[in-house]
Design an enzyme around this catalytic site. Structure first.
Site, PDB file in Angstrom:
ATOM      1  N   GLU A 188      -3.944 -48.852 -19.890  1.00  0.00           N
ATOM      2  CA  GLU A 188      -3.315 -49.860 -20.745  1.00  0.00           C
ATOM      3  C   GLU A 188      -2.669 -51.010 -19.980  1.00  0.00           C
ATOM      4  O   GLU A 188      -1.445 -51.225 -20.075  1.00  0.00           O
ATOM      5  CB  GLU A 188      -2.277 -49.204 -21.650  1.00  0.00           C
ATOM      6  CG  GLU A 188      -2.870 -48.211 -22.615  1.00  0.00           C
ATOM      7  CD  GLU A 188      -1.849 -47.668 -23.625  1.00  0.00           C
ATOM      8  OE1 GLU A 188      -0.635 -47.826 -23.409  1.00  0.00           O
ATOM      9  OE2 GLU A 188      -2.285 -47.095 -24.626  1.00  0.00           O
ATOM     10  N   GLU A 231      -7.144 -41.876 -25.743  1.00  0.00           N
ATOM     11  CA  GLU A 231      -5.890 -41.435 -26.383  1.00  0.00           C
ATOM     12  C   GLU A 231      -5.955 -41.714 -27.873  1.00  0.00           C
ATOM     13  O   GLU A 231      -6.404 -42.800 -28.281  1.00  0.00           O
ATOM     14  CB  GLU A 231      -4.661 -42.201 -25.849  1.00  0.00           C
ATOM     15  CG  GLU A 231      -4.217 -41.829 -24.475  1.00  0.00           C
ATOM     16  CD  GLU A 231      -3.014 -42.648 -23.998  1.00  0.00           C
ATOM     17  OE1 GLU A 231      -2.210 -43.110 -24.831  1.00  0.00           O
ATOM     18  OE2 GLU A 231      -2.912 -42.829 -22.772  1.00  0.00           O
TER      19      GLU A 231
HETATM   20  C1  FCB Z   1       0.484 -44.938 -24.740  1.00  0.00           C
HETATM   21  C2  FCB Z   1       0.592 -44.423 -23.322  1.00  0.00           C
HETATM   22  C3  FCB Z   1       0.761 -42.926 -23.249  1.00  0.00           C
HETATM   23  C4  FCB Z   1       1.630 -42.366 -24.342  1.00  0.00           C
HETATM   24  C5  FCB Z   1       1.273 -42.927 -25.695  1.00  0.00           C
HETATM   25  C6  FCB Z   1       2.081 -42.410 -26.838  1.00  0.00           C
HETATM   26  O1  FCB Z   1       0.812 -46.291 -24.782  1.00  0.00           O
HETATM   27  O2  FCB Z   1      -0.586 -44.709 -22.604  1.00  0.00           O
HETATM   28  O3  FCB Z   1       1.196 -42.627 -21.959  1.00  0.00           O
HETATM   29  O4  FCB Z   1       2.979 -42.473 -24.026  1.00  0.00           O
HETATM   30  O5  FCB Z   1       1.343 -44.326 -25.665  1.00  0.00           O
END
Ligand code: FCB
Length: 417
Positions: free
Chosen positions: A182, A329
């Site tokens: 990110e 994610e």
């Molecule tokens: C993202 C991050 C991860 C986690 C999630 C909830 O932005 O990459 O590490 O904390 O949020």
């Protein structure tokens, strides 16, 4: 009636973690700010969170909540944690290597720590779990902080040397690499909003950092491919479903600008240097102008709206890159575990719909395997994203009911009714 949903053969199913959030006892650029800001953050929690959140999570008023400390002690308990992942039918796992452990001083590599991560990889492989290794998930060694972190172009070269060391050390053990996590959120929170290290508020610096992370990605891609032609190298970026508040022309323009800068720019800048796209999707953002109130969707403990169809739209939007996609994610803060089952199932139905429409999605990593220490600084331990609950006093792990529903999906390679 909802139909059964089958995923492509060989689909990767798993969950994700990052070093600083789970390992415990890291010494990096977060350590000092965590200690310095904890009391202030506990006092200010009232300002950041709504009444229902304050009532539900009184831990947010305790300064300990903001210090990662032992975290989940995953550094010492990874074998037990991967036994759980295996029992839950996971065949892949995303974790990150902590640069400050590998190279605590400039040019001095700690062989003991390299052995540790080699053992992590081996432990996964022994359980039939494919490792996806993140090389940088937001934290850095103190000496990198001291030269200005990602504002300094030299960091790209130092990072390259660290990547080369790891690629040579892991050899055949690792086939999937996620170079940076990110870069868009990191630049926005660390350099525009300034609510996490290094706490800068300067858009020009944010742009510089973002561009340097782009170059770091390209460099790592070349280095890893030199070590292993067959390796797959990508990065994970935060992708948001931007929706116009209504269909006014100007709102649609705002959506396309936001979409370009937030969702596409990084992937576009690294195209030609990526073997896949890593998508981190959590929620939508309504943008533009309107005269009435918008319809609110149900929310997570963090107040994030739950919008499963958003993942379908963001995936469709990335189709023209013609690259394999991994959902690196997707998850929900849900301490009571009463929304997670539905969250996962609905999002996966939408991922499947995108696959049917020709998007080459090849894996899904739920965030996170464990409850953990959440970035940015105003969160800490109270938001609970885990498939597995962690009791931070005893470090006991308890598998949540939703984890078993997800396990059935992993084992069946699909959703059955
Ligand atoms: C993202 C991050 C991860 C986690 C999630 C909830 O932005 O990459 O590490 O904390 O949020």
């Amino acid at each position: 009636m909802k139909k059964n949903v089958a995923f492509p053969k060989g689909f990767f199913w798993g969950s994700a973690t990052s070093a600083h959030q789970v390992e415990g006892n890291n010494v990096n650029d977060w350590s000092e700010p965590e200690r310095q800001n904890a009391v202030r953050l506990a006092k200010e929690a009232k300002k950041y969170w709504r009444k229902w959140q304050q009532d539900k999570f009184p831990e947010m008023f305790n300064s300990e909540n903001y210090i990662s400390g032992k975290a989940c002690d995953h550094y010492n308990r990874f074998e037990e944690d991967f036994d759980i992942a295996k029992s839950l039918g996971h065949n892949a796992h995303r974790f990150s290597v902590e640069w400050s452990r590998i190279e605590p001083e400039e040019g001095q590599f700690n062989e003991k720590e390299i052995e540790h991560y080699k053992k992590v990889v081996k432990t996964l492989r022994e359980r039939g779990i494919e490792p996806f290794v993140t090389l940088w998930h937001w934290t850095q060694p103190l000496w990198i902080r001291d030269i200005g972190g990602w504002e300094n172009k030299k960091t790209i070269d130092y990072f390259g040397r660290y990547v080369e060391k790891l690629a040579a050390s892991f050899g055949d053990g690792v086939k999937f690499w996620i170079v940076v996590n990110e870069p868009n959120i990191y630049a926005a929170l660390g350099y525009i909003r300034g609510n996490q290290p290094p706490g800068v508020k300067n858009i020009f610096k944010a742009i510089k950092v973002f561009n340097n992370l782009t170059d770091a990605h390209k460099k790592a891609h070349q280095i890893i491919h030199k070590c292993d032609e067959t390796a797959k190298v990508g990065s994970a970026n935060s992708v948001i479903y931007f929706q116009p508040k209504n269909n006014f022309f100007v709102n649609r323009v705002i959506v396309s600008v936001a979409d370009y800068f937030w969702n596409r720019r990084f992937f576009k800048n690294v195209s030609g240097f990526s073997d896949f796209l890593g998508v981190n999707y959590y929620t939508r953002r309504l943008v533009g102008f309107s005269f009435g109130a918008e319809e609110q969707k149900p929310v997570s403990d963090l107040g994030w709206e739950i919008v499963p169809e958003g993942i379908y739209y963001v995936l469709k939007n990335l189709k023209n890159y013609n690259l394999p996609v991994y959902i690196t994610e997707n998850g929900i803060a849900d301490a009571k575990d009463d929304k997670r089952e539905e969250f996962i199932t609905q999002h996966l139905r939408m991922v499947h719909k995108a696959i049917e429409d020709g998007v080459d999605v090849r894996g899904y990593f739920y965030w996170s395997l464990l409850d953990n220490f959440e970035f940015p600084e105003v969160r800490g331990f109270w938001p609970r994203f885990g498939l597995v609950e962690v009791d931070y006093k005893t470090m006991a792990r308890t598998i949540r009911p939703s984890a078993k529903v997800y396990a059935a999906i992993c084992k069946n390679n699909g959703i059955e009714n």
